[in-house]
Each structure stands twice: as C-alpha cells, then as structure tokens.
Design an enzyme around this catalytic site. Structure first.
Site, short mmCIF file in Angstrom:
data_model
loop_
_atom_site.label_atom_id
_atom_site.label_comp_id
_atom_site.label_asym_id
_atom_site.label_seq_id
_atom_site.Cartn_x
_atom_site.Cartn_y
_atom_site.Cartn_z
N THR A 221 36.14 -68.77 -79.52
CA THR A 221 36.64 -69.59 -78.41
C THR A 221 36.03 -70.98 -78.47
OG1 THR A 221 34.77 -69.02 -76.96
CG2 THR A 221 36.78 -67.66 -76.78
N ASP A 222 36.79 -71.97 -78.03
CA ASP A 222 36.12 -73.20 -77.64
C ASP A 222 35.26 -72.83 -76.43
OD1 ASP A 222 35.30 -75.84 -77.39
OD2 ASP A 222 37.29 -76.67 -77.76
N TRP A 223 34.39 -73.73 -76.01
CA TRP A 223 33.34 -73.38 -75.04
C TRP A 223 33.87 -72.92 -73.67
CZ3 TRP A 223 31.13 -72.77 -79.07
CH2 TRP A 223 29.77 -72.79 -79.27
#
Ligand SMILES: *[C@@H]1O[C@H](CO)[C@@H](O)[C@H](O)[C@H]1NC(C)=O
Ligand SMILES: *[C@@H]1O[C@H](CO)[C@@H](O)[C@H](O)[C@H]1NC(C)=O
Ligand SMILES: *[C@@H]1O[C@H](CO)[C@@H](O)[C@H](O)[C@H]1NC(C)=O
Ligand SMILES: *[C@@H]1O[C@H](CO)[C@@H](O)[C@H](O)[C@H]1NC(C)=O
Ligand SMILES: *[C@@H]1O[C@H](CO)[C@@H](O)[C@H](O)[C@H]1NC(C)=O
Ligand SMILES: *[C@@H]1O[C@H](CO)[C@@H](O)[C@H](O)[C@H]1NC(C)=O
Length: 745
Positions: free
Chosen positions: A254-256
């Site tokens: 995932t992105d953050w």
C-alpha cells in the site's frame, strides 16, 4: 606480523569490502520454493508480521516490517525514493526522474539505478520506493517530476532501466504508484475514471515494462479508479487482474495508509503488504492488517489460510531472489533519531557517484534556443566581427571580461529554512519536495560553481534575488548575463511554498521570474536564461532577440552548479531532450487539475484517453513553443538511409546518423509510429529512441526493433493486444516535429 604481510593486508582491504557486498541471486522459482518453506514454518502471528508495517513511530526506515529472527528473516527496511535515498546523510542527491527521462539514455538511466542501488545497499535498505511511473497527465501535477513525463513508452523504458539498475545491486525496486494517480489535490479520495484502453496503453503500460524488468514490488496508490480504491481492486491486483495476468511475480504494497474498508476485502483483492501498519485519520485508511485485523480474518475464514501463505510467500520471494538473506548489510541508520546505535552515518556516496550525477545532470540539460548553434573558433559574431564579441552558447571564458549572475535560483538555499521534506522557500531548485525529494547536503549552487570556474578571469556582478531592478542594474552593459529562474511543486502533505497543495496553480515561473528575465533582457543583448523547473513553464519571452540562449535544466539534483557550468562553457555538448512539450497555455495540454479540496469522492474524468501532451497537440493542430523530443546541440546531425525489414516477430528499422557539424556530440534520434487509419491512435506515438555519440564527421547505423506489442493497440472487446491491419508509417526525427526520414510497412 612481518612487514610484507602487513602490506598485503592493507592492499587487500578494499577487496574485502567489495567481497562483503557480494551476493548470490536465485531464480524466481528457487526463491519462491525457499519462501514457501519459510512460510510453512511460521506461526500465524509471524506471517501477519511479515505483511504489516510496524507503524511510523516504530520504524527505523520509512517503513519496517516485523522480523522473524528464528527463521533468519530481518525487519525489512523500506525507504523512499525515487530521486535517491531519502532522507539520508552521506548520500548523493541524484537528478530527478524527469531529468533521467530528458537524457533519453538507457545507459545513463541504468547506471543511475545501479549507483542508487549501491547507496541503498550500503545503508542496509532492502526495498526502495522507486521508480515512479505515473504519467505527467497535466503539467501542473505536483509529483510529475518524480517519474518520466507524459509519454507511456518513455515512462516504461525509464522504469525498466531503473529497476534493472537497482536490482543489479541486490536491492528490491518497488514501482509506483499503481495507478491513475496524477494529481495531489484530493488525492486520498479522488476517483479517476479511466477507460479500459487507456488503462492498458497509458496508465498501466509503464508497469508492464516494470514487470518485464522483474520488479520486486508494486505500490498501489491513494486514489480510486472508477470508484474502487486501487489497493482493493481485484481488476488491478487479483490473480486474473492487470498485474498478475501480465506476469507480475512480486508483491503489492500500500501507499501510506491507502487500504480502506476491511482486511479481507484488500487481502482477497490482491494486496500483500500494508504500510505503515496503522490507521491514518487524515486518509481515513490503513491499519486493517494491523492490530489483529488480518489474523482475525484468517481465523474467521474471510481470508483463507492459503491466501495468507501466498501473501507471505510473495513478500519473501524477492528477498531470496536477490540474495538478501546472505551478506546483506545491517540497516545502519534511523530516520527518527539523530544519535543512537543505528546512526552510524555511513557515507555511501563516492567520487564516481558524484561524477555520474553531474554527467546525468549535464546530459539532461535541454538547449532550447541558441543564436549560434555551431561553435566556430576564431570566427566571431556581432559588431561586424570587429570586437570579437560572442553571443549565445557556449561561452568562451577568455572572451568575457564582465558578466552578471542573476536570480534567487542561482543561490544556495539556506538549508535551515528547508523542512524535513526538502521544501525550501528560497534558493536554487534542484528537486521537487515531498517524500520523493533527495538530499541537499552536498548541493553545489550555480552561482558558486560559476564563480569557482570563472575565477579571476572576469568580473562577476551578482544579484541573487528576483528583484527585477537589481537584476537589470547588474546586467546592464555586461558581455553576458546568466539569469536563473524556477518553478516548483511537490507532494501536497507539505505546503509552505505558495498555498498550492502540491500541484502548481499555473504554469508561470515562480517569484516573478518572467519580470526578472524581461528586465534583464531589456538592458543586456546577451541574456542567457537557465530554467530549473519540475515541468513545463510558459516562455513568452523566448523570442526576445536579446535572449541569445535558453537552457531548460529541469530538476538536476545536487550537481546542479557544476553540471550547468559544463554546458554553458562548452565542456559538455548539450544533448538533453524535452520529455514533454512546452506550450503557450495550459489549454494546449487538454487536461485539467481538479482543484476541489473538499471532502468527498471527487471524480476525475480521463476523457482525453490516449491524447496527452504531444499526442493531444498534434491531434488538435496546436503548435507548442518547444515540442516533445526537442533539444539543440553545439553541433549538427544528418539522417539518411532508412531501411525497414522483418526479423521473426520484429520489424527492424535501421537508419544512419552523421555528425555533420564541427564539434563532437550526441544525437537522440527518435522513432514515432503512425498507426493505420481507423485504429484510434494519435497521429504519432513514440516507440523508440537511442543516444548516439558521434565524433565530428563520423556516422553510425541505428537499429530499432519494434515488437508485436509495440505495433499493437489494446482491443477492449477481445481483451488482447492486436496489430491493426493497414499501413504503418515510420517517422525518424530529432523531435516529434523535426522528422528527417519517413517510411511505411
Ligand atoms: C472503468 O470504467 C470504464 C468504463 O466506464 C471501463 O472501461 C474500465 O475497464 C474500468 N476500469 C477499471 C479499472 O475498473
Ligand atoms: C472476521 O474478522 C474481521 C476482522 O476482525 C471482521 O472485520 C469481520 O467482520 C469478521 N467476519 C466474520 C464473518 O466474522
Ligand atoms: C550589445 O551590447 C554591447 C554592450 O552594451 C554593445 O557593445 C554591442 O554593440 C551590442 N551588440 C549589438 C549587436 O547590439
Ligand atoms: C537589447 O539590449 C539593448 C542593450 O544592449 C537595448 O538597448 C535594447 O533595447 C534591447 N532590446 C530589447 C528588445 O529589449
Ligand atoms: C471520502 O469520501 C467519503 C464519501 O463522501 C467521505 O465520507 C470521506 O470522509 C472522504 N474521505 C476523505 C479522506 O476525504
Ligand atoms: C489516412 O488518412 C490520411 C488523412 O486523413 C490520408 O491522407 C491517408 O491517405 C489515409 N491513408 C490510407 C492508407 O488510407
């Protein structure tokens, strides 16, 4: 110890250091088998730990995973790129992705990747968040400079070479952000409406090349596509989805905080790793796998045990494939602590890296205008040749007695005024801001590099601000005036420059740069403009006759000063090409940033389809000021002898390029393909390029091989690549408009 032995030890030391970094790679299959064995030996908590970040506060790196020490699996250290090691001390501030694209050089892009890989490895970083392969859909997009511009082919090649370079050093590359993640405003909740063909031919296309480069990981983005968050989209991530059906063997991160909903929804859709492993209230996302979420989902059967094992195996496979299980340096820094045992301040930059960063910066500088494109020693221009006055580039040091260096952008920034994500209000622009920024620790500003080079050979009047009157006063009557101007953008989480939320508000130069240029050009007939920018800027002043040369230097990284000196003074013959068009209005680009910052699922319609940048301009008969692929040289090149033949599944295109000018140089021939009428493609699409170094008078034959996919369009009905029937046109040129040879097949 005998003296001879002592000497031997000293001599062998560098050898041992090299040996310590040697590593053994495995095939995907062998690595996958080993990963499966390790997975089988784990408890459910250990499995979930491998898939989950330890929270931001708990990480040494930008993201850490939980170790399984008893099985020899360390906490993986995941760090930002993609312009080098961020944030770091003792690292090189590399030219940005958009500058790498400007080189149109597979060699330089790969060498840049390998050198960054060395630095990552030296710091004990297992996974690097790069390359960025997001198309520059709109020139104002805040993070456009991190990747390789608006063209999918160039993004694909840039990504491919970067990944091969990084991973050749045993470090995992993570291509990002998958996908249709092209503006910063409302990035946590925007939904991009992208049709299937554009997904395949535009926004997904660069990732096909990442997969072909054996990329270890791919990051799913913050945004939704057609209403579904990318991190929970089976259409993108599942075993029959876009990535896996194209052979992706690594894992999805995932992105953050970019996962939403329930753990099972994301895990079953095809997500493997959650970072940073906690809920983020700003995004309203993340923390699904953490705190028992994934474990409970397995225990209550909403995620199968087999899927959990598959996820762990996929995360561990690249670790074993790249031999990170043996001889990989310990992580030796801490992003959140200045002291402590982790902070060994190991210096990983080397003189070779600095030289390469400078070479790439010079190679990415695009000469847009020059009143004298060919240097002829002993033959002078202006004033009837009587006082040997020189105009334009390159500047001969010995011919200049009085000069001016003008503009805030020429000056070293006050680093104490920069925030932790390298957003600096003042000083030269060498890289955009945000998590994609790089180190400014060793930056050499243009003004300092110029004065070091010029020494006492000329008097330099400096006006290192954007005060137009002061600039004009410094420039009046000078033999040459260098004016440095800029435009910036970055990630929207930081916002101290203009209240612009990452994306630019317009395409104007920052800080009244236009007024500065115009007031200098009004008093100096040898005004040379150097633009540092994250992307296209408006240049209505480019036709001013007193502006004798313009260099678009992009975001060139820490060696910005020395690299531009080499170009300005002719020690490096310019060869960079625009990886986008520079037009006279935003409307020429055919896309918009949707600025609505309000909460809610904002829809961004990608109605332009395949028609971005030059593709849109050609379709709509818009002539840009400086076109895609354009860039001048101090020499000239001629093209001849186009030949088209078949070789198995390939169409092979050959032609000859000759240096017909009077200095050595490098040409960037480009191949554009015109698809058969009725195929729905733009008039010309980039499908090949090369960088050809040529000494004066010499020539080389260039070969470009077009694969079946290079000649295909995505057929939405059959869901296949299809070569359209009819006649293809081949255009070989020095830019999209400067076509020198044409043929058909
Ligand atoms: C998005 O919707 C369009 C039609 O509106 C469709 O062609 C496309 O395949 C969809 N893409 C995804 C990733 O769901
Ligand atoms: C299974 O566990 C997850 C995580 O706690 C929870 O969100 C979900 O509602 C549970 N489903 C069932 C069917 O119990
Ligand atoms: C340019 O300006 C210089 C200094 O002001 C002057 O000597 C020179 O003649 C000018 N050149 C032209 C072509 O006007
Ligand atoms: C060019 O510079 C000269 C001074 O060298 C000035 O007299 C002239 O007006 C300038 N021309 C323009 C178009 O600004
Ligand atoms: C996203 O949109 C939904 C639906 O309007 C809203 O409930 C939510 O608060 C929004 N989230 C963000 C981070 O904007
Ligand atoms: C394709 O279309 C162009 C422009 O409409 C036309 O000039 C050309 O003759 C057409 N080519 C073929 C092979 O039909």
């Amino acid at each position: 110890m005998a003296l001879s032995q002592l000497r031997l030890t000293v001599l062998l030391l560098p050898y041992f250091i090299l040996c310590a970094t040697a590593f053994t790679t495995r095939s995907w299959q062998a690595a996958s088998q080993l990963a499966a064995q390790k997975t089988a030996a784990m408890t459910i908590d250990e499995k979930v730990g491998v898939l989950t970040g330890v929270t931001m506060a708990g990480s040494r790196c930008n993201g850490d995973t939980h170790p399984v020490a008893r099985l020899g699996i360390p906490a993986l250290c995941l760090m930002d790129g993609p312009a080098g090691v961020r944030p770091g001390t003792g690292v090189t501030g590399w030219p940005s992705g958009i500058n790498a694209a400007s080189t149109f050089s597979r060699r330089l892009i790969r060498e840049r990747g390998a050198a960054i890989g060395d630095e990552l490895r030296g710091k004990g970083i297992h996974v690097w968040f790069g390359p960025a392969q997001d198309l520059m859909r709109n020139p104002k997009g805040g993070r456009g400079w991190e990747s390789f511009g608006p063209d999918p082919y160039l993004n694909g090649e840039g990504g491919y070479e970067t990944i091969v370079g990084i991973q050749s050093r045993g470090v995992q590359a993570c291509a990002k952000h998958f996908t249709a993640n092209n503006q910063e405003h409302n990035r946590y909740n925007g939904s991009s409406t992208v049709d299937d063909r554009s997904l395949w031919e535009m926004y997904g296309y660069p990732f096909l090349r990442s997969i072909e480069a054996d990329v270890s990981a791919i990051m799913c983005s913050f945004n939704r596509i057609n209403g579904t968050f990318t991190c929970s989209s089976p259409k993108l991530l599942s075993d029959t989805g876009f990535l896996r059906s194209n052979g992706f063997k690594g894992y999805v991160i995932t992105d953050w905080g970019a996962d939403h909903g329930f753990a099972a929804e994301n895990a079953n859709a095809g997500l493997e790793m959650e970072q940073p492993g906690e809920y983020d209230p700003q995004l309203e996302g993340g923390g699904l796998f953490a705190n028992g979420g994934l474990k409970d989902s397995v225990l209550n059967g909403t995620v199968s045990a087999a899927r959990l094992d598959e996820m762990v195996k996929r995360v561990l496979t690249p670790f074993y494939r790249l031999g990170q299980d043996s001889g990989f340096p310990e992580t030796n820094f801490h992003t959140q602590q200045t002291g402590g045992p982790y902070n060994q301040n190991i210096v990983v930059r080397t003189p070779q890296h600095v030289a390469l960063a400078k070479e790439i910066a010079s190679a990415s500088a695009v000469l847009l205008k020059n009143v004298r494109t060919i240097r002829r020693p002993g033959q002078w221009y202006g004033n009837g040749g009587q006082n040997q006055r020189e105009y334009g580039l390159p500047v001969t040091k010995s011919k200049i007695a009085n000069m001016a260096v003008i503009g805030e952008d020429a000056k070293l920034m006050d680093r104490s005024l920069c925030n932790s994500l390298n957003e600096c209000t003042l000083g030269t622009m060498s890289v955009g801001w945000g998590s994609g920024a790089n180190s400014l620790e060793f930056l050499v500003a243009p003004a300092d590099a110029i004065s070091a080079y010029v020494g006492t050979s000329a008097t330099i009047a400096s006006s290192l601000s954007n005060d137009a009157a002061a600039g004009a006063a410094a420039a009046a009557g000078k033999d040459v005036a260098f004016v440095f101007v800029n435009a910036m953008s970055g990630e929207w989480i930081v916002d101290i420059v203009h209240d612009q939320g990452g994306d630019r508000n317009d395409l104007e130069l920052y800080y009244n740069g236009k007024e500065l240029i115009e007031s200098v050009a009004a008093v100096c007939n040898n005004t040379i403009v150097i633009v540092h920018s994250v992307g296209p800027v408006l240049m209505p002043w480019s036709t001013n006759p007193n502006i004798t040369a313009i260099v678009y230097a992009g975001a060139p990284g820490e060696q910005t000063g020395p690299s531009i000196v080499d170009v300005l003074y002719g020690h490096y013959n310019p060869r960079g090409r625009l990886p986008f068009s520079i037009a006279d209005s935003e409307a020429a680009y055919g896309t918009e940033i949707v600025y609505d910052k309000t909460i809610g699922p904002l829809t961004i319609d990608y109605t332009e389809g395949l028609f971005l940048d030059y593709r849109y301009m050609e379709q709509n008969n818009i002539t840009p000021r400086f076109e895609f692929g354009f860039g001048l040289s101090y020499t000239a090149f001629s093209y001849s002898n186009l030949q088209i033949s078949n070789q198995g599944p390939f169409k092979v295109i050959k032609f000859k390029v000759r240096n017909s000018g009077s200095v050595d140089g490098t040409e960037i021939p480009q191949l554009y393909l015109g698809f058969p009428n009725g195929s729905g493609e733009p008039k010309k699409v980039l499908r090949g390029f090369s960088d050809v170094g040529l000494t004066v008078g010499s020539s080389k034959t260039v070969e470009v091989k077009l694969s079946v996919r290079d000649r295909s369009i995505w057929d939405v009905v059959t869901q296949k690549w299809v070569v359209p029937s009819g006649q293809f046109k081949v255009y070989i040129g020095a830019s999209i408009k400067d076509i020198r040879l044409t043929g058909t097949f």
